[in-house]
Design an enzyme around this catalytic site. Structure first.
Site, short mmCIF file in Angstrom:
data_model
loop_
_atom_site.label_atom_id
_atom_site.label_comp_id
_atom_site.label_asym_id
_atom_site.label_seq_id
_atom_site.Cartn_x
_atom_site.Cartn_y
_atom_site.Cartn_z
N LYS A 142 0.84 -1.20 0.00
CA LYS A 142 0.00 0.00 0.00
C LYS A 142 0.87 1.25 0.00
O LYS A 142 1.06 1.90 1.02
CB LYS A 142 -0.93 0.00 1.22
CG LYS A 142 -1.96 -1.10 1.17
CD LYS A 142 -2.95 -1.02 2.30
CE LYS A 142 -4.18 -0.23 1.93
NZ LYS A 142 -5.04 -0.92 0.98
C1 LIG Z 1 -5.87 -1.89 0.43
C2 LIG Z 1 -6.01 -2.34 -0.96
C3 LIG Z 1 -6.78 -3.46 -1.30
C4 LIG Z 1 -7.55 -4.25 -0.28
O1 LIG Z 1 -6.71 -4.78 0.70
P1 LIG Z 1 -7.27 -5.12 2.14
O2 LIG Z 1 -6.11 -5.64 2.89
O3 LIG Z 1 -8.33 -6.14 1.97
O4 LIG Z 1 -7.81 -3.85 2.68
C5 LIG Z 1 -6.82 -3.84 -2.61
N1 LIG Z 1 -6.15 -3.16 -3.57
C6 LIG Z 1 -5.41 -2.09 -3.29
C7 LIG Z 1 -4.69 -1.38 -4.39
C8 LIG Z 1 -5.31 -1.64 -1.98
O5 LIG Z 1 -4.56 -0.58 -1.71
#
Ligand SMILES: *Cc1c(COP(=O)(O)O)cnc(C)c1O
Length: 318
Positions: free
Chosen positions: A164
């Protein structure tokens, strides 16, 4: 409701090892720009259970473990242990007296970037944790229409898709804005081979017969914690065969059911893609069932997955 929440924000946030009052957490305007280009974050949810009067954070440990991996990948030192960050988050939710569904966002970014260029290595990193209310939309009937984006998803050869990183969000933002301007709610991004990757900020799954199919972790997707939880629930509770593999664009068009998933997206059913109705164009029965089970797990009404919840302890004994 906490003191600060009445003013539209919580009273406290956590910044570089300390609990800080909201109004005291300021940076100089010249720090904007490069500070978050290599910055990373976590999006975590806490759910309020009316019956028990308790707030629970969903998969806190996994989110913080991922923050550690994200920091490593962007070469930012992390000066706090997962245990310290866990304590900080629980303390923050308590001191802010949070009694509603809430989003928790820890972020790590380059500190003191004023006057510096963007490619610093080994500079100092700062860590912020803030929270804000975010109501769940599970079981509300929310449903999306999607298009296949003209933008391709970033790949291993350009930006690291599995963490992220704020910069990665420019990719999803382009796709999201295009979709909305074109009259859709969201978009699916393909990779350069035309295979399905993700929606902006959310993973994708489709249901066909008794199979739940989702792009695998080497398909240029983020390592989603929600996706992981839903695969477990689909297998163990719904009895579906879970298949992780490359997914074709046209598989989406002929699927019985499609949904996106993520911490913010929770489960969001997709009922139309490029003007093809998904199944009969309404939320499908298996998606509905998965939403119900997921809701019960998040709110502490299903004991089997209690290990995924961290109770905050805001419940006041009678
Ligand atoms: C945060 C995110 C997700 C979902 O991830 P989780 O861990 O389920 O919150 C999916 N794709 C992207 C690009 C993200 O940043």
């Amino acid at each position: 409701m906490g003191e600060g929440q009445k003013q539209g924000h919580p009273a406290y946030l956590w910044w570089n090892g300390e609990r800080v009052r909201w109004e005291d957490a300021t940076v100089h305007v010249t720090d904007l720009g490069w500070s978050t280009v290599g910055g990373v974050f976590e999006g975590i949810r806490a759910y309020w259970d009316d019956r028990a009067g308790e707030l629970s954070v969903f998969r806190l440990q996994e989110h913080l473990d991922r923050l550690v991996r994200s920091m490593k990948l962007v070469r930012l030192p992390l000066d706090y242990s997962v245990a310290a960050l866990t304590d900080a988050i629980v303390d923050l939710l308590r001191v802010n007296d949070v009694r509603e569904d809430t989003y928790i966002r820890p972020m790590g970014y380059a500190g003191n970037t004023t006057g510096k260029r963007f490619a610093q290595v080994g500079g100092e990193s700062h860590v912020l944790i803030n929270t804000h209310p975010m109501a769940s939309h599970l079981l509300t009937g929310l449903q999306y229409k999607a298009k296949i984006s003209s933008w391709h998803r970033i790949g291993e050869d350009t930006m690291p898709p599995r963490v992220k990183n704020f910069s990665n969000y420019r990719n999803g933002q382009l796709a999201s804005q295009e979709a909305r301007l074109d009259g859709y709610d969201t978009a699916f991004l393909l990779d350069r081979d035309g295979k399905v990757t993700e929606a902006p900020g959310a993973c994708v799954a489709l249901i066909r017969g008794n199979q739940l199919i989702t792009p695998d972790l080497t398909s240029g997707i983020l390592e989603s914690i929600t996706r992981d939880a839903l695969l477990v629930l689909a297998r163990e509770v719904l009895g579906l065969d879970v298949v992780e593999r490359r997914v074709d664009r046209t598989e989406l068009y002929v699927a019985d059911e499609v949904f996106t998933c993520g911490t913010a997206a929770e489960i969001t059913p997709v009922v139309e893609i490029d003007h093809y109705p998904v199944g009969d164009g309404a939320i499908g029965p298996k998606t509905r069932e998965l939403e119900r089970v997921f809701h019960d797990v998040l709110r502490g009404r299903e004991d089997r997955y209690a290990g995924w919840r961290t109770p905050v302890g805001v419940a006041v004994p009678a």
